[in-house]
Design a protein around this motif. Structure first.
Motif, PDB file in Angstrom:
ATOM      1  N   ARG A 134      35.898 -39.778  11.653  1.00  0.00           N
ATOM      2  CA  ARG A 134      35.633 -39.315  13.022  1.00  0.00           C
ATOM      3  C   ARG A 134      34.520 -38.276  13.026  1.00  0.00           C
ATOM      4  O   ARG A 134      33.628 -38.293  13.889  1.00  0.00           O
ATOM      5  N   GLU A 135      34.550 -37.363  12.053  1.00  0.00           N
ATOM      6  CA  GLU A 135      33.522 -36.329  11.972  1.00  0.00           C
ATOM      7  C   GLU A 135      32.162 -36.923  11.613  1.00  0.00           C
ATOM      8  O   GLU A 135      31.130 -36.471  12.129  1.00  0.00           O
ATOM      9  N   LEU A 136      32.154 -37.925  10.751  1.00  0.00           N
ATOM     10  CA  LEU A 136      30.880 -38.559  10.409  1.00  0.00           C
ATOM     11  C   LEU A 136      30.288 -39.264  11.629  1.00  0.00           C
ATOM     12  O   LEU A 136      29.068 -39.230  11.849  1.00  0.00           O
ATOM     13  N   ARG A 137      31.120 -39.908  12.429  1.00  0.00           N
ATOM     14  CA  ARG A 137      30.623 -40.541  13.660  1.00  0.00           C
ATOM     15  C   ARG A 137      30.089 -39.483  14.631  1.00  0.00           C
ATOM     16  O   ARG A 137      29.058 -39.681  15.273  1.00  0.00           O
ATOM     17  N   ARG A 138      30.809 -38.352  14.705  1.00  0.00           N
ATOM     18  CA  ARG A 138      30.385 -37.277  15.615  1.00  0.00           C
ATOM     19  C   ARG A 138      29.027 -36.711  15.195  1.00  0.00           C
ATOM     20  O   ARG A 138      28.136 -36.511  16.034  1.00  0.00           O
ATOM     21  N   LEU A 139      28.854 -36.472  13.905  1.00  0.00           N
ATOM     22  CA  LEU A 139      27.597 -35.896  13.419  1.00  0.00           C
ATOM     23  C   LEU A 139      26.436 -36.872  13.619  1.00  0.00           C
ATOM     24  O   LEU A 139      25.329 -36.465  13.959  1.00  0.00           O
ATOM     25  N   ARG A 140      26.694 -38.157  13.415  1.00  0.00           N
ATOM     26  CA  ARG A 140      25.638 -39.159  13.638  1.00  0.00           C
ATOM     27  C   ARG A 140      25.225 -39.166  15.115  1.00  0.00           C
ATOM     28  O   ARG A 140      24.025 -39.162  15.434  1.00  0.00           O
ATOM     29  N   ALA A 141      26.243 -39.164  16.004  1.00  0.00           N
ATOM     30  CA  ALA A 141      25.942 -39.166  17.433  1.00  0.00           C
ATOM     31  C   ALA A 141      25.207 -37.894  17.839  1.00  0.00           C
ATOM     32  O   ALA A 141      24.308 -37.927  18.699  1.00  0.00           O
ATOM     33  N   GLN A 142      25.584 -36.782  17.220  1.00  0.00           N
ATOM     34  CA  GLN A 142      24.952 -35.497  17.521  1.00  0.00           C
ATOM     35  C   GLN A 142      23.458 -35.526  17.199  1.00  0.00           C
ATOM     36  O   GLN A 142      22.646 -34.892  17.881  1.00  0.00           O
ATOM     37  N   GLN A 143      23.094 -36.285  16.170  1.00  0.00           N
ATOM     38  CA  GLN A 143      21.688 -36.415  15.790  1.00  0.00           C
ATOM     39  C   GLN A 143      20.983 -37.535  16.549  1.00  0.00           C
ATOM     40  O   GLN A 143      19.770 -37.731  16.396  1.00  0.00           O
ATOM     41  N   GLY A 144      21.746 -38.276  17.361  1.00  0.00           N
ATOM     42  CA  GLY A 144      21.149 -39.355  18.131  1.00  0.00           C
ATOM     43  C   GLY A 144      20.704 -40.530  17.286  1.00  0.00           C
ATOM     44  O   GLY A 144      19.756 -41.231  17.651  1.00  0.00           O
ATOM     45  N   LEU A 145      21.401 -40.764  16.176  1.00  0.00           N
ATOM     46  CA  LEU A 145      21.030 -41.828  15.254  1.00  0.00           C
ATOM     47  C   LEU A 145      21.900 -43.065  15.453  1.00  0.00           C
ATOM     48  O   LEU A 145      23.102 -42.949  15.699  1.00  0.00           O
TER      49      LEU A 145
ATOM     50  N   VAL B 173      23.442 -46.745  13.842  1.00  0.00           N
ATOM     51  CA  VAL B 173      23.904 -47.209  12.533  1.00  0.00           C
ATOM     52  C   VAL B 173      22.732 -47.763  11.729  1.00  0.00           C
ATOM     53  O   VAL B 173      22.603 -47.493  10.518  1.00  0.00           O
ATOM     54  N   ASP B 174      21.845 -48.532  12.363  1.00  0.00           N
ATOM     55  CA  ASP B 174      20.698 -49.112  11.666  1.00  0.00           C
ATOM     56  C   ASP B 174      19.767 -48.031  11.140  1.00  0.00           C
ATOM     57  O   ASP B 174      19.241 -48.141  10.024  1.00  0.00           O
ATOM     58  N   GLU B 175      19.576 -46.977  11.918  1.00  0.00           N
ATOM     59  CA  GLU B 175      18.693 -45.885  11.482  1.00  0.00           C
ATOM     60  C   GLU B 175      19.287 -45.151  10.294  1.00  0.00           C
ATOM     61  O   GLU B 175      18.564 -44.784   9.352  1.00  0.00           O
ATOM     62  N   VAL B 176      20.586 -44.958  10.308  1.00  0.00           N
ATOM     63  CA  VAL B 176      21.246 -44.308   9.177  1.00  0.00           C
ATOM     64  C   VAL B 176      21.105 -45.174   7.931  1.00  0.00           C
ATOM     65  O   VAL B 176      20.761 -44.684   6.844  1.00  0.00           O
ATOM     66  N   ALA B 177      21.366 -46.450   8.079  1.00  0.00           N
ATOM     67  CA  ALA B 177      21.289 -47.365   6.931  1.00  0.00           C
ATOM     68  C   ALA B 177      19.895 -47.357   6.312  1.00  0.00           C
ATOM     69  O   ALA B 177      19.749 -47.290   5.079  1.00  0.00           O
ATOM     70  N   ARG B 178      18.862 -47.397   7.133  1.00  0.00           N
ATOM     71  CA  ARG B 178      17.490 -47.380   6.610  1.00  0.00           C
ATOM     72  C   ARG B 178      17.179 -46.057   5.911  1.00  0.00           C
ATOM     73  O   ARG B 178      16.539 -46.037   4.854  1.00  0.00           O
TER      74      ARG B 178
ATOM     75  N   GLY C 102      19.152 -45.922   2.568  1.00  0.00           N
ATOM     76  CA  GLY C 102      18.991 -47.067   1.685  1.00  0.00           C
ATOM     77  C   GLY C 102      20.224 -47.931   1.524  1.00  0.00           C
ATOM     78  O   GLY C 102      20.434 -48.528   0.463  1.00  0.00           O
ATOM     79  N   TRP C 103      21.041 -48.007   2.571  1.00  0.00           N
ATOM     80  CA  TRP C 103      22.250 -48.833   2.542  1.00  0.00           C
ATOM     81  C   TRP C 103      22.078 -50.011   3.495  1.00  0.00           C
ATOM     82  O   TRP C 103      21.213 -50.004   4.381  1.00  0.00           O
ATOM     83  N   HIS C 104      22.944 -50.993   3.315  1.00  0.00           N
ATOM     84  CA  HIS C 104      23.055 -52.048   4.321  1.00  0.00           C
ATOM     85  C   HIS C 104      23.843 -51.486   5.496  1.00  0.00           C
ATOM     86  O   HIS C 104      24.755 -50.676   5.320  1.00  0.00           O
ATOM     87  N   ARG C 105      23.488 -51.894   6.708  1.00  0.00           N
ATOM     88  CA  ARG C 105      24.172 -51.365   7.890  1.00  0.00           C
ATOM     89  C   ARG C 105      25.680 -51.609   7.836  1.00  0.00           C
ATOM     90  O   ARG C 105      26.464 -50.815   8.359  1.00  0.00           O
ATOM     91  N   ALA C 106      26.109 -52.707   7.169  1.00  0.00           N
ATOM     92  CA  ALA C 106      27.541 -53.005   7.083  1.00  0.00           C
ATOM     93  C   ALA C 106      28.290 -51.911   6.339  1.00  0.00           C
ATOM     94  O   ALA C 106      29.454 -51.637   6.635  1.00  0.00           O
TER      95      ALA C 106
END
Length: 284
Positions: free
Chosen positions: A16-27, A29-34, A37-41
Motif C-alpha cells: 500500500r505504501e509503495l503504491r502511495r509513493l508511486r502515486a505521490q510522484q505521479g508515476l 507502472v510503465d514509467e516505474v518499470a522503465r 529496468g523491470w518488466h511492468r508485470a
C-alpha cells in the motif's frame, strides 16, 4: 498469549505504501518499470501482493520515489517483517490462502455463516465431520493436519487482547446435524459456552426471518486497531474460491449487509436460548 505481528499484514502495508509513493510522484507502472529496468508485470505483482520485493528492489523503488529517510527506515522494517514466517506457514498445504494471516492481527471479526459453524468455534469432532465431507479422498494424516491448523487458529481467542468476535449463524447451520446428534450437541454447547465470553457475540438468524441481505452466502469482515494503516478487509467465501475485497465501497456494502443481518437475527440472549432448545431436540 501475546499478540504477534502478522507478516501478511506487514506485506499489505508495504505494498500500500509503495503504491502511495508511486502515486505521490505521479508515476505510472510503465514509467516505474522503465526506470528500474523491470518488466511492468513485476511492478504490478509487487503492488498487488503476488510477489515479494528484494532489499535491492526496494532500494531502487525508494530511490525513484524520493522517499524520505524516515520512510526508508519504516518500509525497510516492513519488508523485513513481511519476509518472516507466521505459524500458519507450516500448514501451507492445508491453508491455501492468506486468510489466517489477515485474521491473526484483526481487532474485530464479524462473520455471517450460512452453512456451518465458523472454524474458531468448531469442536474437533465437528471439524472432522466437515473435513471428511468436503475432502472425500483425504487420508488420516491430511485430516489431522487440517485439524491441527484449526486448533492453532483458536489461540487467537486467548491472546492478551483477543479480537471482538461477532458471529451471525443462519438457522440452517444450527439445525444441520453435522457428525450426528452427539457431535452436534457438543458443538452447540461449545457455542453457548463461547457466548459467555465478553469478547464473543453470537446471533442466530431464524428461518422465520425470511429473505435477508446475504442470501448469496457467507462473508467475514476483518477490522484492525490501526485503521489508517490497515483498512478493513472483507472475505467472501464460496465452494471454489475466496475473494478478498478492500475497496471502500465494497467494504461499506458488506458492513451495511451485516448490520441488516444483526437487526433481523435473534438477540444474543435469545440466540443462546435457541441453541439450547435445538440441542434438546436432536435425536440420537
Amino acid at each position: 498469549m501475546a499478540s504477534t505481528a502478522s507478516p501478511t499484514i506487514r506485506a499489505r502495508r508495504l505494498r500500500r505504501e509503495l503504491r502511495r509513493l508511486r502515486a505521490q510522484q505521479g508515476l505510472t507502472v510503465d514509467e516505474v518499470a522503465r526506470s528500474v529496468g523491470w518488466h511492468r508485470a513485476k511492478v504490478i505483482r509487487i503492488e498487488q501482493g503476488h510477489s515479494g520485493v528484494s532489499s535491492d528492489g526496494l532500494r531502487k523503488l525508494l530511490d525513484l520515489y524520493e522517499a524520505s529517510p524516515d520512510e526508508r527506515d519504516a518500509l525497510a522494517s516492513l519488508a523485513r517483517q513481511a519476509r518472516q514466517k507466521g505459524w500458519w506457514s507450516a500448514y501451507g498445504d492445508v491453508l491455501p490462502d492468506d486468510y489466517v494471516g489477515f485474521e491473526a492481527e484483526a481487532a474485530a471479526i464479524s462473520t455471517f455463516q450460512s452453512l456451518y459453524v465458523p472454524g474458531l468455534l468448531q469442536t474437533e469432532e465437528y471439524a472432522r465431520a466437515i473435513i471428511h465431507a468436503g475432502r472425500t479422498t483425504a487420508n488420516k494424516e491430511e485430516v489431522d493436519r487440517v485439524i491441527a491448523a484449526r486448533q492453532a487458529r483458536k489461540v487467537l481467542l486467548t491472546r492478551d487482547v483477543p479480537p471482538k468476535l461477532w458471529i451471525i449463524l443462519d438457522e440452517a447451520a444450527v439445525r444441520r446435524a453435522v457428525g450426528g446428534a452427539k457431535v452436534m450437541r457438543a458443538q452447540l454447547a461449545r457455542i453457548v459456552e463461547a457466548c459467555q465470553l465478553s469478547t464473543v457475540e453470537v446471533q442466530v438468524l431464524p428461518f422465520a426471518a425470511g429473505a435477508h441481505a446475504s442470501m448469496g452466502g457467507a462473508f467475514t469482515i476483518l477490522d484492525y486497531a490501526e485503521a489508517a494503516l490497515d483498512p478493513t478487509i472483507v472475505y467472501v467465501d464460496n465452494d471454489t474460491n475466496t475473494l478478498l475485497l478492500e475497496e471502500e465501497q465494497q467494504v461499506s456494502r458488506y458492513r451495511l449487509v451485516f448490520d441488516h443481518l444483526r437487526a433481523k437475527a435473534l438477540d444474543p440472549d435469545q440466540s443462546a436460548d435457541f441453541l439450547v432448545r435445538v440441542s434438546a431436540e436432536l435425536q440420537d
